[in-house]
Scaffold this motif. Sequence first.
Motif, PDB file in Angstrom:
ATOM      1  N   GLU A   1       0.803  -1.218   0.000  1.00 26.82           N
ATOM      2  CA  GLU A   1       0.000   0.000   0.000  1.00 26.82           C
ATOM      3  C   GLU A   1       0.840   1.274   0.000  1.00 26.82           C
ATOM      4  O   GLU A   1       0.305   2.361  -0.170  1.00 26.82           O
ATOM      5  CB  GLU A   1      -0.956  -0.001   1.197  1.00 26.82           C
ATOM      6  N   ASP A   2       2.141   1.146   0.194  1.00 24.41           N
ATOM      7  CA  ASP A   2       3.023   2.315   0.152  1.00 24.41           C
ATOM      8  C   ASP A   2       3.614   2.538  -1.234  1.00 24.41           C
ATOM      9  O   ASP A   2       4.289   3.552  -1.460  1.00 24.41           O
ATOM     10  CB  ASP A   2       4.163   2.153   1.167  1.00 24.41           C
TER      11      ASP A   2
ATOM     12  N   TRP B   1       0.315   0.860  -6.323  1.00 22.08           N
ATOM     13  CA  TRP B   1      -0.933   0.645  -5.587  1.00 22.08           C
ATOM     14  C   TRP B   1      -1.765   1.928  -5.542  1.00 22.08           C
ATOM     15  O   TRP B   1      -2.981   1.896  -5.692  1.00 22.08           O
ATOM     16  CB  TRP B   1      -0.647   0.153  -4.180  1.00 22.08           C
ATOM     17  N   GLU B   2      -1.108   3.039  -5.334  1.00 23.75           N
ATOM     18  CA  GLU B   2      -1.820   4.313  -5.293  1.00 23.75           C
ATOM     19  C   GLU B   2      -2.491   4.608  -6.627  1.00 23.75           C
ATOM     20  O   GLU B   2      -3.630   5.084  -6.670  1.00 23.75           O
ATOM     21  CB  GLU B   2      -0.843   5.431  -4.931  1.00 23.75           C
TER      22      GLU B   2
ATOM     23  N   ALA C   1      -5.541   2.230  -6.890  1.00 23.97           N
ATOM     24  CA  ALA C   1      -6.632   2.655  -5.999  1.00 23.97           C
ATOM     25  C   ALA C   1      -7.349   3.877  -6.567  1.00 23.97           C
ATOM     26  O   ALA C   1      -8.579   3.986  -6.466  1.00 23.97           O
ATOM     27  CB  ALA C   1      -6.072   2.957  -4.615  1.00 23.97           C
TER      28      ALA C   1
ATOM     29  N   SER D   1     -13.631   1.897  -4.366  1.00 30.60           N
ATOM     30  CA  SER D   1     -12.411   1.156  -4.021  1.00 30.60           C
ATOM     31  C   SER D   1     -12.659   0.091  -2.957  1.00 30.60           C
ATOM     32  O   SER D   1     -12.086  -1.000  -3.018  1.00 30.60           O
ATOM     33  CB  SER D   1     -11.326   2.130  -3.561  1.00 30.60           C
TER      34      SER D   1
ATOM     35  N   HIS E   1     -12.533  -4.798  -2.786  1.00 29.60           N
ATOM     36  CA  HIS E   1     -11.934  -5.731  -1.829  1.00 29.60           C
ATOM     37  C   HIS E   1     -12.738  -7.017  -1.685  1.00 29.60           C
ATOM     38  O   HIS E   1     -12.247  -7.982  -1.093  1.00 29.60           O
ATOM     39  CB  HIS E   1     -11.802  -5.051  -0.461  1.00 29.60           C
TER      40      HIS E   1
END
Length: 373
Positions: free
Chosen positions: A66-67, A71-72, A75, A133, A137
């Motif tokens: 997520e860092d 991923w950003e 998302a 988003s 999941h």
Amino acid sequence: MGNRTFLSVTAEAVDGQYEDVAFETNSFLALLWFSLVSQEQYQRYRGQLITTWNELKPHLKNEELEDLPEWEAFAEALNWHIPWGEAATQLRQSLPVTLARFPMLGPYMLKWLETLFTHVQTHQSPVVHLELSQYFHLYEAPLQYLEQIEHCLHFWWRPDEFERWDDKMNPYLLGGEHVPKREGNGEDQQKDEPMATSEIEETWIANSNFAKKRSSKRLEGLYFWLLATLSAALFLGTLLLTTSKWLAVLAFLLPSLCIVLWELLIRPRKIPSTKKERSVPSLVTSKITYYDGTSPIKLQGIEAVNLGETDSFTVLWHHILRAQVSLPNQIVLILHTEFESLYPSPAIVIHDDDLAAEHIASAANSIANLWRL
């Protein structure tokens, strides 16, 4: 908590704050939201989502996923940003086709649009955001997620493919929780305070009652073990002192007999209350039924006749100010002043007996209201 989705409206193409949210769902997609999406918008969305996913796949096992910038980017690709002008254009194309096929969707659509308009009207160049988003999941890959979205989109693009839509839908499942836009001021806050206080008191009372019930159950359990201990002690004591089994059994039952006599003869009886208790409201589901017949709703407008029903014509949607029911099978069209001379007066909509006038009027008002913004 659930996997929540949000439809919000802001003045620019950035994710809105919670006060910008117009609708919210928990772990499902609201069908009405996707009436705003065109095929071109979806193709761009799908392409961007798959592209960013392919860039992210090599890093899926990274503990600090997520860092990562990949991923950003993915998302951000999950969320839609649709300028209101494009959304309104798509609504004007999709609503007549779908509501003609499913006219009982009209009342739901009308109320949904009314809530949406309260947000759109507060901005000069509004942008609608579909924040999805969290819903992603629920799936492991974009294709499964996109399949669910396409199911909603096809209802608006190709409604003829739906031989019978789900007849167990309700306003929440169709459009999500409505959050009308409000301008906060002192008076509104003062009005809301008693309501909030009432809700807090109701919650406190419910929690208090629950605590009392739980305490009562604990006391009942304690009394049971005390009674069992007392009865066992009397049984053993009598048996040791007298060696008589019958007297021991009688001593064992003595505490229970005393309790029974107390309940039957001594304890005061409770006077029945004359206060009426409110019945629990039944969860009646508002149903949508499928209609496979002729509808007066057309793409450009709605079919109408003159008072004598000798002449038929189509009243364009943006000429209609309001549609109102005058008779069980008759709707009168109230036109904008500048367009009244173009049609016979009054312009009346006659429809099939299988259709409810209220549904047709609601559908017509939903479509006509789109031209006001």
